[in-house]
Motif scaffolding. Structure first.
Motif, mmCIF file in Angstrom:
data_model
loop_
_atom_site.group_PDB
_atom_site.id
_atom_site.type_symbol
_atom_site.label_atom_id
_atom_site.label_comp_id
_atom_site.label_asym_id
_atom_site.label_seq_id
_atom_site.Cartn_x
_atom_site.Cartn_y
_atom_site.Cartn_z
ATOM 1 N N LEU A 193 0.830 -1.204 0.000
ATOM 2 C CA LEU A 193 0.000 0.000 0.000
ATOM 3 C C LEU A 193 0.867 1.257 0.000
ATOM 4 N N ARG A 194 1.996 1.206 0.681
ATOM 5 C CA ARG A 194 2.913 2.358 0.658
ATOM 6 C C ARG A 194 3.426 2.600 -0.756
ATOM 7 N N ARG A 195 3.797 1.547 -1.472
ATOM 8 C CA ARG A 195 4.259 1.705 -2.858
ATOM 9 C C ARG A 195 3.161 2.314 -3.719
ATOM 10 N N PHE A 196 1.941 1.850 -3.525
ATOM 11 C CA PHE A 196 0.826 2.383 -4.315
ATOM 12 C C PHE A 196 0.596 3.861 -3.994
ATOM 13 N N TRP A 197 0.601 4.204 -2.715
ATOM 14 C CA TRP A 197 0.409 5.585 -2.275
ATOM 15 C C TRP A 197 1.512 6.477 -2.854
ATOM 16 N N THR A 198 2.745 5.978 -2.850
ATOM 17 C CA THR A 198 3.870 6.730 -3.409
ATOM 18 C C THR A 198 3.727 6.893 -4.920
ATOM 19 N N MET A 199 3.273 5.839 -5.602
ATOM 20 C CA MET A 199 3.020 5.950 -7.045
ATOM 21 C C MET A 199 1.985 7.036 -7.331
ATOM 22 N N LEU A 200 0.937 7.106 -6.500
ATOM 23 C CA LEU A 200 -0.085 8.141 -6.692
ATOM 24 C C LEU A 200 0.519 9.532 -6.509
ATOM 25 N N ARG A 215 0.473 -3.417 -13.208
ATOM 26 C CA ARG A 215 1.729 -4.019 -13.671
ATOM 27 C C ARG A 215 2.877 -3.679 -12.729
ATOM 28 N N SER A 216 2.918 -2.450 -12.260
ATOM 29 C CA SER A 216 4.016 -2.030 -11.385
ATOM 30 C C SER A 216 3.965 -2.742 -10.030
ATOM 31 N N LEU A 217 2.752 -3.020 -9.543
ATOM 32 C CA LEU A 217 2.597 -3.645 -8.229
ATOM 33 C C LEU A 217 2.551 -5.169 -8.298
ATOM 34 N N GLY A 218 2.396 -5.718 -9.507
ATOM 35 C CA GLY A 218 2.281 -7.162 -9.648
ATOM 36 C C GLY A 218 0.955 -7.709 -9.166
ATOM 37 N N VAL A 219 -0.121 -6.911 -9.316
ATOM 38 C CA VAL A 219 -1.463 -7.360 -8.940
ATOM 39 C C VAL A 219 -2.381 -7.114 -10.130
ATOM 40 N N ASP A 220 -3.664 -7.465 -9.984
ATOM 41 C CA ASP A 220 -4.589 -7.232 -11.095
ATOM 42 C C ASP A 220 -5.299 -5.889 -10.934
ATOM 43 N N LYS A 222 -8.443 -5.128 -10.584
ATOM 44 C CA LYS A 222 -9.467 -5.047 -9.537
ATOM 45 C C LYS A 222 -8.838 -4.782 -8.174
ATOM 46 N N THR A 223 -7.664 -5.345 -7.945
ATOM 47 C CA THR A 223 -6.975 -5.101 -6.676
ATOM 48 C C THR A 223 -6.549 -3.646 -6.571
ATOM 49 N N VAL A 224 -6.024 -3.085 -7.665
ATOM 50 C CA VAL A 224 -5.672 -1.664 -7.675
ATOM 51 C C VAL A 224 -6.905 -0.815 -7.383
ATOM 52 N N ALA A 225 -8.034 -1.174 -7.992
ATOM 53 C CA ALA A 225 -9.269 -0.424 -7.757
ATOM 54 C C ALA A 225 -9.670 -0.478 -6.290
ATOM 55 N N SER A 226 -9.481 -1.639 -5.636
ATOM 56 C CA SER A 226 -9.845 -1.754 -4.220
ATOM 57 C C SER A 226 -8.905 -0.929 -3.350
ATOM 58 N N LEU A 228 -7.391 1.838 -4.292
ATOM 59 C CA LEU A 228 -7.760 3.234 -4.511
ATOM 60 C C LEU A 228 -9.048 3.578 -3.771
ATOM 61 N N ASP A 229 -10.030 2.673 -3.829
ATOM 62 C CA ASP A 229 -11.289 2.918 -3.118
ATOM 63 C C ASP A 229 -11.037 3.129 -1.628
ATOM 64 N N LEU A 230 -10.140 2.320 -1.057
ATOM 65 C CA LEU A 230 -9.845 2.435 0.367
ATOM 66 C C LEU A 230 -9.247 3.803 0.692
ATOM 67 N N LEU A 231 -8.261 4.235 -0.077
ATOM 68 C CA LEU A 231 -7.621 5.521 0.196
ATOM 69 C C LEU A 231 -8.573 6.687 -0.047
ATOM 70 N N VAL A 232 -9.484 6.539 -1.008
ATOM 71 C CA VAL A 232 -10.498 7.575 -1.241
ATOM 72 C C VAL A 232 -11.469 7.623 -0.067
ATOM 73 N N ASP A 233 -11.936 6.450 0.405
ATOM 74 C CA ASP A 233 -12.878 6.407 1.523
ATOM 75 C C ASP A 233 -12.270 6.964 2.803
ATOM 76 N N LEU A 234 -10.960 6.846 2.948
ATOM 77 C CA LEU A 234 -10.283 7.370 4.131
ATOM 78 C C LEU A 234 -9.908 8.844 3.975
ATOM 79 N N LEU A 235 -10.351 9.462 2.878
ATOM 80 C CA LEU A 235 -10.140 10.890 2.623
ATOM 81 C C LEU A 235 -8.675 11.243 2.485
ATOM 82 N N LEU A 236 -7.865 10.274 2.055
ATOM 83 C CA LEU A 236 -6.436 10.504 1.846
ATOM 84 C C LEU A 236 -6.114 10.774 0.377
ATOM 85 N N VAL A 237 -6.973 10.321 -0.520
ATOM 86 C CA VAL A 237 -6.786 10.491 -1.960
ATOM 87 C C VAL A 237 -8.088 11.007 -2.548
#
Length: 387
Positions: A193-200, A215-220, A222-226, A228-237
């Motif tokens: 999640l830190r890598r994803f947050w840093t990529m954003l 591709r950068s995280l090695g996940v699919d 739908k996982t990236v979407a989940s 992002l949804d989490l960070l949006v719901d937490l008002l961080l993104v």
């Protein structure tokens, strides 16, 4: 002490609604504000991260009923999600007894569970208010660059030095990833999640490309979407959606993404000083995100925020549509001599906005051709506050 503009609105909602949920990221100042308001009236404060306070609610109906004549402030209320069913009964009982407003103030870090629970069981009984970090209208113009660099979390903004501020933000990010997010949402490896947050943060103000992130995280995807949804719901993104009205043009359909607090974005990128920030390629995008957060915070309730971009190159950084009005077209430039591209004028021809504004880092408003006004962030914010 920074007086928060949102405090008057919170006091008003408490006087109009049985329960109010004040949502926002941790350390944004929710507890300080709630305690200040509680000191002005009969109230009781419970921190549900405290074992002692949670023990008081082992029989929640009995305890809360004994304080039915007070404003009950429940901090970190997501820690006891089963409490919402009890609150519904108590609110209805108090209503029948003639006490219709000012019963509960719920503080939460915008967890998905909190929104879901309160939406299911307190419908029609609760008002929501979002508390953001300090914005550009809550500091003096002389402190605007410090706010942009350090972000709006009070402990970061008011730190004794840029170095101390950076350390606070690094600790904040670490504790959010390792402690808070596992409590608030699904189990996600902290490092992923830190890598994803840093990529954003590197991608600030860019169009969302879920496949590239995957591709950068090695996940699919739908996982990236989940994530992002989490960070949006937490008002961080912030996920800024594209304008979608039918204007007979091929519109870009991907949202733009922003790390909402500029100081957190800079900490993720390792930018501790103004010199480092001004020399980094992200500087323009960071300024854009900072301005967008301030203007959205200043907008009246019900305002819709979008951006506009067509396949042909017409583009507007921010479209704000206050209730009952045509959109305001806002372009954001990190230059004292801002120059508008042809794409902005083409987009205005498409949309015929109510106002055409360019935000720049200077102090004085001045006009440009084609009904465009260049103004500082404070002047645009005041225009929105007056709506």
């Amino acid at each position: 002490m920074i007086r928060r503009r949102i405090e008057n609105e919170l006091v008003y909602l408490i006087s109009e609604s049985p329960a109010v949920a004040l949502l926002g990221p941790r350390q944004v100042g929710k507890t300080t504000m709630a305690i200040d308001i509680g000191n002005t009236r009969p109230s009781v404060y419970l921190d549900l991260e405290s074992e002692a306070d949670r023990a008081k609610l082992s029989e929640p109906e009995l305890y809360l009923a004994s304080h039915s004549d007070k404003l009950v402030i429940l901090d970190e209320v997501h820690r006891l999600p089963n409490l919402f069913q009890v609150l519904r009964g108590l609110i209805d009982r108090n209503r029948r007894a003639g006490r219709r407003v000012g019963q509960f103030l719920l503080l939460g870090s915008a967890s998905i569970d909190l929104l879901k629970q309160s939406g299911e069981t307190l419908a029609g009984r609760i008002a929501y208010l979002e508390m953001q970090p300090v914005d550009g209208l809550e500091v003096s113009p002389d402190n605007l660059d410090t706010l942009w660099l350090r972000g709006g979390f009070p402990d970061s903004l008011l730190a004794s030095s840029d170095r101390a501020s950076m350390r606070w933000r690094q600790d904040f990010i670490r504790s959010y990833l390792e402690r808070d997010i596992p409590l608030l949402g699904p189990r996600i490896p902290a490092e992923t999640l830190r890598r994803f947050w840093t990529m954003l943060a590197h991608h600030q103000s860019g169009l969302l490309n879920a496949a590239e992130f995957a591709r950068s995280l090695g996940v699919d995807g739908k996982t990236v979407a989940s994530y992002l949804d989490l960070l949006v719901d937490l008002l961080l993104v912030r996920r800024l959606e594209p304008w979608h009205a039918n204007v007979g043009k091929r519109l870009v359909k991907s949202p733009k993404v922003y790390v909402r607090d500029s100081g957190i974005a800079h900490a993720l990128l390792g930018l501790a000083s103004a010199e480092q920030l001004l020399g980094h390629p992200i500087v323009g995008s960071s300024w854009e995100g900072f301005v967008i957060e301030t203007l959205i915070a200043a907008s009246p309730d019900g305002t819709v925020a979008n951006f506009y971009r067509t396949a042909a190159g017409a583009e507007i950084d921010l479209l704000l549509t206050p209730p009952g009005q045509k959109p305001w077209a806002i372009e954001i430039k990190r230059s004292l001599t801002p120059k508008l591209e042809k794409g902005f004028h083409l987009a205005c021809d498409d949309l015929q906005p109510q106002k055409r504004i360019v935000i720049y880092p200077g102090r004085e408003p001045f006009p440009l051709p084609n009904e465009v006004t260049v103004m500082p962030i404070s002047a645009a914010g005041r225009l929105l506050l007056d709506q």
